[in-house]
Structures are given as C-alpha cells and as structure tokens.
Design a protein around this motif. Structure first.
Motif, short mmCIF file in Angstrom:
data_model
loop_
_atom_site.label_atom_id
_atom_site.label_comp_id
_atom_site.label_asym_id
_atom_site.label_seq_id
_atom_site.Cartn_x
_atom_site.Cartn_y
_atom_site.Cartn_z
N THR A 153 0.97 -0.96 0.09
CA THR A 153 0.01 -0.11 -0.05
C THR A 153 0.88 1.18 -0.03
O THR A 153 1.74 1.69 0.94
CB THR A 153 -0.76 0.02 1.49
N THR A 184 1.72 5.01 0.58
CA THR A 184 1.52 6.14 0.86
C THR A 184 2.20 7.31 0.73
O THR A 184 3.52 7.29 0.87
CB THR A 184 1.59 5.91 2.66
N THR A 218 3.09 11.35 1.41
CA THR A 218 2.80 12.42 2.52
C THR A 218 3.71 13.48 2.00
O THR A 218 4.69 13.57 1.90
CB THR A 218 2.94 11.90 3.76
N GLN A 241 -3.28 13.93 10.35
CA GLN A 241 -3.00 13.24 9.13
C GLN A 241 -1.58 13.97 8.63
O GLN A 241 -1.41 13.36 7.49
CB GLN A 241 -4.16 13.35 8.21
#
Length: 171
Positions: free
Chosen positions: A101, A103, A105, A139
C-alpha cells in the motif's frame, strides 16, 4: 511558448540509507526465528496420530514458515528499499512509503510544529535514525524511516530552523 507546468506531485528524490535493507533483513530473520520456534513447538507437541487437521498442519506450517522466510528476508527488504523515498524542498517535506500500500505524504514547512529524531534498538545497531515531522493535523505527520544518523540529525535541525523562521515571518 512556455514549458508545461511541472506536475504537482512527483516522486521524492532520495532513497533511504542502504543500511535499511540490512535492518529489514534482520527483522525478517528475527520474525522467521520466532515463527519457526512456534511451529517447532507445535510439531513436537502434537503427535502425528492426532486426527483432524493436525497431520496436514504438521507439514503445512513449516512450509509456510519457509515461504515467510523467503519473502521477509529475500524479497521484502529489497522492494521496500526501491519504493521508499523522501525529499525536503524549500517549501515542503515529502515521503513516499509502502511496498504493498503506497502512501504519499506532503507537509508544507509552514505547517511544521515539531521535528523528532528517534532510534530503535536495531536502528542503533545499523547507525540509522527516523525523522518524524509533525503538524497540528493528525493526518499531517511525515515519517522518514531509516536515514543515516548524521543525515537525520541535519535534516531535523534544518527543518526545525526553517519552521521557526516561517513562524517568525508570519508574526
């Protein structure tokens, strides 16, 4: 005629330290040893004459440990090294992580509240450290794992200084 604008999101420029590969290999070896011991205890403790799924599990579980070892030691560390990237630009901190997965950022320097450098036991063994750039948003944290200690310290110091300058300019 001007050149087309650069895409807003691009892959970060820098890979993690190559020592991260050996840290992940070590983690794979340790995980394999734990699973191997648990399976060995199961195989020794359960007699082959036990009915139900036990006879199948006596050969299936060791086979699964071998498959786990191949993936955790021989495949996963190399793939993770190829896909984990990071970069600090004048305005942002980017991190691209994950091997299954992915990610992405991105944190603007103006939003940085805290910069942490942490070193786990295995990271200390390999001379590595992780940098966590925190914002007020739950987040908005960027974690850059497994940088060489000197690089991590310089990145954290630079980001903390730049974030402080941005806050001073805003007042």
């Amino acid at each position: 005629m001007s050149a087309p604008p650069a895409p807003p999101v691009r892959e970060p420029a820098w890979p993690l330290s190559r020592s991260a590969i050996w840290l992940w290999v070590t983690q794979g070896v340790l995980g394999t040893l734990v699973y191997g011991v648990l399976v060995a205890v199961f195989v020794i403790a359960m007699p082959a004459s036990t009915g139900g799924p036990v006879p199948v599990l006596r050969w299936l579980l060791p086979a699964l440990v071998v498959v786990y070892a191949v993936v955790a030691i021989g495949i996963r560390p190399w793939i993770r090294y190829r896909v984990h990237r990071w970069e600090v630009t004048a305005d942002t901190v980017h991190a691209l992580t994950g091997w299954l997965t992915r990610t992405w950022t991105l944190v603007p320097v103006a939003r940085i509240q805290t910069v942490d450098v942490t070193r786990g036991v295995l990271q200390q063994l390999y001379g590595l450290a992780s940098v966590a750039v925190l914002t007020a948003s739950s987040q908005g944290t960027v974690r850059v794992p497994h940088l060489e200690l000197g690089v991590a310290e310089r990145v954290a110091d630079d980001l903390a200084r730049r974030a402080e300058q941005v806050r001073d300019e805003a007042t």
